[in-house]
Design a protein around this motif. Sequence first.
Motif, short mmCIF file in Angstrom:
data_model
loop_
_atom_site.label_atom_id
_atom_site.label_comp_id
_atom_site.label_asym_id
_atom_site.label_seq_id
_atom_site.Cartn_x
_atom_site.Cartn_y
_atom_site.Cartn_z
N GLU A 96 -6.28 3.68 3.90
CA GLU A 96 -6.28 2.56 2.95
C GLU A 96 -4.87 2.17 2.54
O GLU A 96 -4.57 0.99 2.37
CB GLU A 96 -7.11 2.93 1.72
CG GLU A 96 -8.60 3.06 1.97
CD GLU A 96 -9.36 3.34 0.69
OE1 GLU A 96 -9.05 2.70 -0.34
OE2 GLU A 96 -10.24 4.21 0.69
N VAL A 97 -4.01 3.17 2.38
CA VAL A 97 -2.61 2.89 2.00
C VAL A 97 -1.91 2.12 3.10
O VAL A 97 -1.20 1.13 2.82
CB VAL A 97 -1.87 4.20 1.68
CG1 VAL A 97 -0.36 3.96 1.57
CG2 VAL A 97 -2.40 4.82 0.40
N VAL A 98 -2.07 2.54 4.34
CA VAL A 98 -1.44 1.85 5.47
C VAL A 98 -1.91 0.40 5.53
O VAL A 98 -1.11 -0.53 5.70
CB VAL A 98 -1.74 2.57 6.80
CG1 VAL A 98 -1.34 1.70 7.99
CG2 VAL A 98 -1.01 3.90 6.85
N THR A 99 -3.20 0.20 5.37
CA THR A 99 -3.75 -1.15 5.40
C THR A 99 -3.21 -2.00 4.26
O THR A 99 -2.83 -3.16 4.44
CB THR A 99 -5.29 -1.10 5.31
OG1 THR A 99 -5.80 -0.39 6.44
CG2 THR A 99 -5.89 -2.50 5.29
N ALA A 100 -3.13 -1.42 3.06
CA ALA A 100 -2.65 -2.16 1.89
C ALA A 100 -1.18 -2.56 2.06
O ALA A 100 -0.80 -3.70 1.76
CB ALA A 100 -2.83 -1.32 0.64
N LEU A 101 -0.36 -1.64 2.54
CA LEU A 101 1.06 -1.94 2.72
C LEU A 101 1.27 -3.00 3.79
O LEU A 101 2.06 -3.94 3.61
CB LEU A 101 1.82 -0.67 3.09
CG LEU A 101 1.95 0.39 1.99
CD1 LEU A 101 2.56 1.67 2.55
CD2 LEU A 101 2.80 -0.13 0.83
N ALA A 102 0.58 -2.84 4.90
CA ALA A 102 0.72 -3.82 5.99
C ALA A 102 0.21 -5.19 5.58
O ALA A 102 0.83 -6.22 5.90
CB ALA A 102 -0.02 -3.31 7.23
N SER A 103 -0.89 -5.23 4.85
CA SER A 103 -1.45 -6.51 4.40
C SER A 103 -0.51 -7.22 3.43
O SER A 103 -0.48 -8.45 3.36
CB SER A 103 -2.81 -6.28 3.73
OG SER A 103 -3.74 -5.74 4.65
N ALA A 104 0.26 -6.43 2.68
CA ALA A 104 1.21 -7.01 1.73
C ALA A 104 2.48 -7.52 2.42
O ALA A 104 3.31 -8.18 1.78
CB ALA A 104 1.58 -5.98 0.67
N GLY A 105 2.65 -7.20 3.70
CA GLY A 105 3.80 -7.68 4.45
C GLY A 105 4.93 -6.67 4.59
O GLY A 105 6.03 -7.02 5.03
N LEU A 106 4.67 -5.40 4.25
CA LEU A 106 5.67 -4.37 4.42
C LEU A 106 5.50 -3.70 5.79
O LEU A 106 4.38 -3.57 6.29
CB LEU A 106 5.55 -3.30 3.33
CG LEU A 106 6.18 -3.61 1.96
CD1 LEU A 106 5.41 -4.71 1.24
CD2 LEU A 106 6.24 -2.35 1.10
N ASP A 107 6.62 -3.30 6.38
CA ASP A 107 6.54 -2.46 7.55
C ASP A 107 6.10 -1.07 7.09
O ASP A 107 6.35 -0.69 5.94
CB ASP A 107 7.90 -2.39 8.26
CG ASP A 107 7.79 -1.82 9.65
OD1 ASP A 107 6.97 -2.34 10.44
OD2 ASP A 107 8.50 -0.85 9.96
N VAL A 108 5.44 -0.30 7.96
CA VAL A 108 4.88 0.98 7.54
C VAL A 108 5.38 2.10 8.45
O VAL A 108 5.37 1.97 9.67
CB VAL A 108 3.34 0.95 7.56
CG1 VAL A 108 2.78 2.28 7.05
CG2 VAL A 108 2.81 -0.20 6.70
N TRP A 109 5.84 3.18 7.81
CA TRP A 109 6.22 4.40 8.52
C TRP A 109 5.32 5.54 8.05
O TRP A 109 4.86 5.55 6.91
CB TRP A 109 7.66 4.81 8.21
CG TRP A 109 8.71 3.79 8.54
CD1 TRP A 109 8.57 2.66 9.30
CD2 TRP A 109 10.07 3.82 8.11
NE1 TRP A 109 9.77 1.99 9.37
CE2 TRP A 109 10.71 2.67 8.66
CE3 TRP A 109 10.82 4.70 7.33
CZ2 TRP A 109 12.05 2.39 8.44
CZ3 TRP A 109 12.16 4.42 7.10
CH2 TRP A 109 12.77 3.28 7.65
N VAL A 110 5.10 6.51 8.93
CA VAL A 110 4.30 7.69 8.58
C VAL A 110 5.09 8.94 8.96
O VAL A 110 5.65 9.03 10.05
CB VAL A 110 2.94 7.69 9.32
CG1 VAL A 110 2.20 9.01 9.07
CG2 VAL A 110 2.08 6.51 8.88
#
Length: 285
Positions: A96-110
């Motif tokens: 859910e966090v990955v989806t929320a960050l990506a949907s907001a327009g942020l690049d995502v790292w794990v």
Amino acid sequence: MDSSPAIKLLLTDVDGTLVTSDKRLTDRALASVERLRSAGVGLAIISGRPPRGMAMLNGPLALATPVIAFNGGMFVTPDLAEVLEQRCLPVTVAEEVVTALASAGLDVWVYRGSDWFIRRRDAPHVTREEQTVQFAPIVIDDLGGALEGAVKIVGVSDDLALVARCEGELRQRFGAQVSAARSQPYYLDVTHPDANKAAALRWLSRTLGVPLSQVACIGDMPNDVLMFGLAGLSIAMGNASPDVQRCARHVTSSNDEEGFACAVDRFVLGARADASPRQGQRQQT
């Protein structure tokens, strides 16, 4: 006569605090660490970096305390060889966090274990981060495959207002399921709710047998404020925002003006800490 307990341990943030903007550990900072050691004051480091990303500090600092990575998501031995404890995000929450960050327009790292996963090699700050941590990311199309055992998820953007807004939105949406705080103006770190710098300070105090009243802490970012409220002595860097500075007892100079060394000499070794920290009382170096 001052009856405040003497400081026995200094817990320091790394980026923006212990090292300069170009990630150097200065000779003066190293000399101040030696003075701490001579005075019987321990040194511990805490960072949003993975353990591998702090390997270059281990030798120069000669650490004898656990290294705290991922803002308190992982505790490792001083030689970085053994994980003492780690706090992973549940997979469903991580998704859910990955989806929320990506949907907001942020690049995502794990971050998982010793690995760092990204989706785009040319994404903002990847090259700089690689230079900082001194190991390469793993590029994958779908971050979902890296979420089992993930310790930290980072939202990245040069739209600093967006990053700040997302911090508030994630806290509101996920509540006590995560800890969300900016480790840099362009990084939003999301970890297990117990993986924050306050919980990490409590763990370190308990593990080393040093009362919180005898611990000093120093940092520069909003994710450092939680430990400011617990430590017997709190110091904000001169490069910290006014909001962060207001939460510390003292303010030193910036990380590019030997702020760490100045803080050690003036506030940690040069004066006793008040055992009851109060916000808003500051002294500038």
